[in-house]
Design a protein around this motif. Structure first.
Motif, PDB file in Angstrom:
ATOM      1  N   LYS A  34       3.584   9.652  -8.756  1.00 32.35           N
ATOM      2  CA  LYS A  34       2.483   8.916  -8.122  1.00 32.35           C
ATOM      3  C   LYS A  34       1.183   9.725  -8.129  1.00 32.35           C
ATOM      4  N   LEU A  89       7.212  11.481  -6.110  1.00 28.91           N
ATOM      5  CA  LEU A  89       5.902  11.801  -5.541  1.00 28.91           C
ATOM      6  C   LEU A  89       4.988  12.388  -6.606  1.00 28.91           C
ATOM      7  N   ILE A 140       0.678   7.000  -1.370  1.00 27.74           N
ATOM      8  CA  ILE A 140       1.208   8.354  -1.551  1.00 27.74           C
ATOM      9  C   ILE A 140       1.526   9.012  -0.211  1.00 27.74           C
TER      10      ILE A 140
END
Length: 127
Positions: free
Chosen positions: A92, A89, A79
């Motif tokens: 994740k 993002l 990340i």
């Protein structure tokens, strides 16, 4: 849980992008239910159906009985050091949270609650 405000800002995305992640949150809930009812090793049977490489990595780490702090470190490294922004993002971050909760033995309802919180713009009736 995510507490890094700079990372949260990078993960900001539109309501439509957030809504597109609802199936992911539901998938994490379902994986949590499998693990809660049948044990973490039962997740190995789910690996073939998982297409997302980040989710697949996390599930494989859990199935391989990797220590929780090592799973968190590996996922966090991906990340923080990969150049994801916006929807990718946020995806994740949601996966990370869901996997850590699955590994901790949370029930499916708690996994749903703790992952859908990242989708703040999504209407409550969607769940």
């Amino acid at each position: 849980m995510l507490r890094d405000l700079a990372l949260a800002a990078k993960a900001a995305c539109s309501k439509e992008d957030q809504e597109s992640l609802v199936p992911l949150v539901q998938q994490l809930r379902d994986l949590g239910e499998v693990a809660f009812k049948r044990g973490l090793l039962a997740l190995e049977g789910e690996l073939m159906q998982i297409k997302d490489p980040f989710l697949k990595l996390g599930i494989q780490l859990i199935v391989d009985k990797t220590e929780p702090e090592n799973v968190q470190d590996i996922l966090d490294s991906d990340i923080y050091y990969n150049e994801s922004n916006g929807r990718e993002l946020l995806k994740k971050i949601i996966i990370r949270e869901g996997l850590l909760r699955i590994q901790a033995g949370d029930n499916a309802r708690n996994i749903l609650i703790c992952t859908k919180i990242f989708l703040g713009k999504v209407e409550p009736g969607v769940w």
